[in-house]
Design a protein around this motif. Structure first.
Motif, mmCIF file in Angstrom:
data_model
loop_
_atom_site.group_PDB
_atom_site.id
_atom_site.type_symbol
_atom_site.label_atom_id
_atom_site.label_comp_id
_atom_site.label_asym_id
_atom_site.label_seq_id
_atom_site.Cartn_x
_atom_site.Cartn_y
_atom_site.Cartn_z
ATOM 1 N N LEU A 35 0.835 -1.211 0.000
ATOM 2 C CA LEU A 35 0.000 0.000 0.000
ATOM 3 C C LEU A 35 0.865 1.255 0.000
ATOM 4 C CD1 LEU A 35 -2.829 -0.947 2.563
ATOM 5 C CD2 LEU A 35 -2.912 -1.044 0.053
ATOM 6 N N ILE A 36 0.209 2.375 -0.107
ATOM 7 C CA ILE A 36 0.918 3.660 -0.048
ATOM 8 C C ILE A 36 0.603 4.324 1.295
ATOM 9 C CG2 ILE A 36 0.584 3.885 -2.561
ATOM 10 C CD1 ILE A 36 -1.230 6.414 -1.799
ATOM 11 N N PRO A 37 1.481 5.216 1.767
ATOM 12 C CA PRO A 37 1.152 5.918 3.020
ATOM 13 C C PRO A 37 -0.171 6.658 2.890
ATOM 14 C CG PRO A 37 3.438 6.309 2.434
ATOM 15 C CD PRO A 37 2.797 5.616 1.249
ATOM 16 N N ASP A 38 -1.013 6.526 3.921
ATOM 17 C CA ASP A 38 -2.275 7.262 3.933
ATOM 18 C C ASP A 38 -2.378 8.023 5.246
ATOM 19 O OD1 ASP A 38 -3.063 5.327 5.788
ATOM 20 O OD2 ASP A 38 -4.158 4.131 4.313
ATOM 21 N N ALA A 39 -3.591 8.390 5.632
ATOM 22 C CA ALA A 39 -3.796 9.212 6.833
ATOM 23 C C ALA A 39 -2.941 10.482 6.760
ATOM 24 C CB ALA A 39 -3.503 8.401 8.110
ATOM 25 N N GLY A 40 -2.768 10.991 5.543
ATOM 26 C CA GLY A 40 -2.067 12.263 5.356
ATOM 27 C C GLY A 40 -0.557 12.156 5.260
ATOM 28 N N GLY A 41 -0.019 10.941 5.329
ATOM 29 C CA GLY A 41 1.437 10.775 5.365
ATOM 30 C C GLY A 41 2.181 11.327 4.158
ATOM 31 N N THR A 42 1.571 11.224 2.967
ATOM 32 C CA THR A 42 2.286 11.720 1.781
ATOM 33 C C THR A 42 2.326 13.255 1.771
ATOM 34 O OG1 THR A 42 0.263 11.710 0.430
ATOM 35 C CG2 THR A 42 1.633 9.714 0.362
ATOM 36 N N TRP A 43 1.529 13.859 2.635
ATOM 37 C CA TRP A 43 1.511 15.330 2.752
ATOM 38 C C TRP A 43 2.396 15.781 3.907
ATOM 39 C CZ3 TRP A 43 -0.057 19.229 6.109
ATOM 40 C CH2 TRP A 43 -0.368 20.470 5.539
ATOM 41 N N THR A 44 2.211 15.133 5.077
ATOM 42 C CA THR A 44 2.959 15.588 6.264
ATOM 43 C C THR A 44 4.442 15.226 6.188
ATOM 44 O OG1 THR A 44 2.011 13.630 7.325
ATOM 45 C CG2 THR A 44 1.212 15.730 8.078
ATOM 46 N N LEU A 45 4.726 13.984 5.794
ATOM 47 C CA LEU A 45 6.120 13.525 5.876
ATOM 48 C C LEU A 45 7.097 14.396 5.087
ATOM 49 C CD1 LEU A 45 6.857 9.706 5.632
ATOM 50 C CD2 LEU A 45 7.434 11.300 7.465
ATOM 51 N N PRO A 46 6.861 14.628 3.757
ATOM 52 C CA PRO A 46 7.827 15.453 3.028
ATOM 53 C C PRO A 46 7.950 16.863 3.585
ATOM 54 C CG PRO A 46 5.912 14.923 1.636
ATOM 55 C CD PRO A 46 5.790 14.114 2.885
ATOM 56 N N ARG A 47 6.860 17.385 4.158
ATOM 57 C CA ARG A 47 6.936 18.733 4.734
ATOM 58 C C ARG A 47 7.772 18.743 6.004
ATOM 59 N NH1 ARG A 47 2.619 18.780 1.551
ATOM 60 N NH2 ARG A 47 2.076 20.749 0.574
ATOM 61 N N LEU A 48 7.729 17.645 6.746
ATOM 62 C CA LEU A 48 8.468 17.594 8.009
ATOM 63 C C LEU A 48 9.941 17.260 7.796
ATOM 64 C CD1 LEU A 48 5.821 15.654 10.150
ATOM 65 C CD2 LEU A 48 6.600 18.000 10.557
ATOM 66 N N VAL A 49 10.212 16.296 6.913
ATOM 67 C CA VAL A 49 11.597 15.790 6.829
ATOM 68 C C VAL A 49 12.227 16.000 5.458
ATOM 69 C CG1 VAL A 49 11.158 14.061 8.629
ATOM 70 C CG2 VAL A 49 10.912 13.386 6.245
ATOM 71 N N GLY A 50 11.491 16.555 4.490
ATOM 72 C CA GLY A 50 12.022 16.732 3.131
ATOM 73 C C GLY A 50 11.758 15.491 2.283
ATOM 74 N N SER A 51 11.761 15.705 0.950
ATOM 75 C CA SER A 51 11.372 14.622 0.036
ATOM 76 C C SER A 51 12.307 13.423 0.088
ATOM 77 C CB SER A 51 11.382 15.116 -1.411
ATOM 78 O OG SER A 51 10.448 16.114 -1.552
ATOM 79 N N ALA A 52 13.612 13.671 0.204
ATOM 80 C CA ALA A 52 14.576 12.561 0.130
ATOM 81 C C ALA A 52 14.296 11.554 1.243
ATOM 82 C CB ALA A 52 15.997 13.096 0.234
ATOM 83 N N ARG A 53 14.162 12.081 2.454
ATOM 84 C CA ARG A 53 13.920 11.184 3.599
ATOM 85 C C ARG A 53 12.508 10.605 3.555
ATOM 86 N NH1 ARG A 53 17.143 15.252 7.616
ATOM 87 N NH2 ARG A 53 19.142 14.171 7.482
ATOM 88 N N ALA A 54 11.537 11.424 3.163
ATOM 89 C CA ALA A 54 10.144 10.961 3.141
ATOM 90 C C ALA A 54 9.976 9.821 2.146
ATOM 91 C CB ALA A 54 9.215 12.124 2.780
ATOM 92 N N LEU A 55 10.545 9.985 0.963
ATOM 93 C CA LEU A 55 10.406 8.939 -0.068
ATOM 94 C C LEU A 55 11.071 7.647 0.364
ATOM 95 C CD1 LEU A 55 10.826 10.604 -3.565
ATOM 96 C CD2 LEU A 55 9.074 8.970 -2.879
#
Ligand code: LHQ
Length: 263
Positions: A142-162
């Motif tokens: 599955l893909i991250p849900d519950a807002g994870g694809t929005w919150t994670l890159p904003r918190l830690v940047g795309s490299a770490r979030a991906l």
């Protein structure tokens, strides 16, 4: 409403929600979502509630969606995941992000899948040093849900979030803190006193201003600087008309502690 899957209490202006299915690491069920919706309705309605604290019972914070009813291929095929998100997770995340009161999350143990992203949707996230965060979704296709694809890159940047989303690696509370994913990590035994102290402190602060701060930060993620400057003007106008603004300035000028009413 009698709750089976959460504990809910209100004390000194703080509403505490404890996810309470410890044997299953507090994984989400429809019942738990229904109870969370009911608790947040009370929180939104009750003016005496001025901050919220979310935590988990037992050794885990929340292991995401309860997968136990998906043992058979038929059950998996029958489930409409989009519907589940609309009905449960999206409502929960929208409620937390738009709630005009501060929400503190005390991550007491493992936070996996939607459990991790529930934590990250809160305003201030504290974690026990033994806690961990796992974007477990990719491990079950599955893909991250519950807002994870929005919150994670904003918190830690795309490299770490991906990488977190694609590898599903477990990261420690310390690492989450170093990356700016959470506010602070505490020794396990001090997490709850620290989190309760913070929620209690927030419940004595200028609630309207905190709500406006939340609104401004929510909007900043998609606004241009010009739009944000206009929004700050509009929200500051509202803040300047609250009783707590008058109280704050008066207290400062008279060298006394402010007593904010939340009005
Ligand atoms: C569980 C669970 C669990 C049931 C531990 N369910 N029992 C998904 C689908 C549908 C719609 C929309 O959205 C989603 C969002 C999602 O959240 S998908 C992600 C779902 N979560 C996961 O994939 C995480 C699954 N859990 C784990 O990987 C591990 O349990 C973690 C890494 C969280 C913890 O590992 P351990 O500390 O080794 O604990 P454990 O695995 O032994 O778990 C303890 C018990 O909790 C165990 O039950 P048992 O009866 O054997 O003692 C687990 O079966 C149960 N449990 N997670 N999600």
């Amino acid at each position: 409403m009698d709750y089976q899957s959460i504990l809910f209490s209100v004390d000194e202006g703080v509403a505490t929600i404890t996810l309470n299915r410890p044997d299953k690491l507090n994984s989400f069920t429809d019942e738990m979502h229904g109870e969370l919706r009911d608790a947040f309705k009370t929180i939104a309605k009750d003016e005496t509630i001025r901050s919220v604290l979310i935590t988990g019972a037992g050794r885990g914070f929340c292991a995401g969606q309860d997968l136990s009813h998906l043992a058979s291929e038929e059950a998996r095929a029958e489930q409409d995941l989009g519907e589940t998100l609309d009905k449960n997770y999206n409502r929960l995340i929208r409620t937390i992000r738009s709630l005009p009161k501060p929400v503190v999350c005390a991550v007491n143990g493992v936070a996996a899948g939607a459990g991790a992203n529930l934590a990250l949707a809160c305003d201030i996230v504290l974690a026990a040093r033994s806690a961990s965060f796992i974007q477990a979704f990719c491990k079950i296709g599955l893909i991250p849900d519950a807002g994870g694809t929005w919150t994670l890159p904003r918190l830690v940047g795309s490299a770490r979030a991906l990488a977190l989303a694609m590898l599903g690696d477990k990261i420690s509370a310390e690492q989450a803190h170093d990356w700016g994913m959470i506010w602070k990590a505490f020794d396990d035994e001090t997490l709850m006193p620290e989190a309760q102290g913070m929620a209690l402190h927030l419940a004595t602060q200028p609630t309207q201003a905190l709500a406006l701060i939340k609104r401004a930060f929510n909007a900043s993620t998609s606004n241009t600087l010009d739009q944000q400057l206009d929004l700050e003007r509009d929200l500051q106008t509202i803040a300047g008309r609250t009783s707590d603004y008058h109280e704050g300035v008066d207290a400062f000028l008279n060298k006394r502690p402010a007593e904010f009413s939340g009005k």
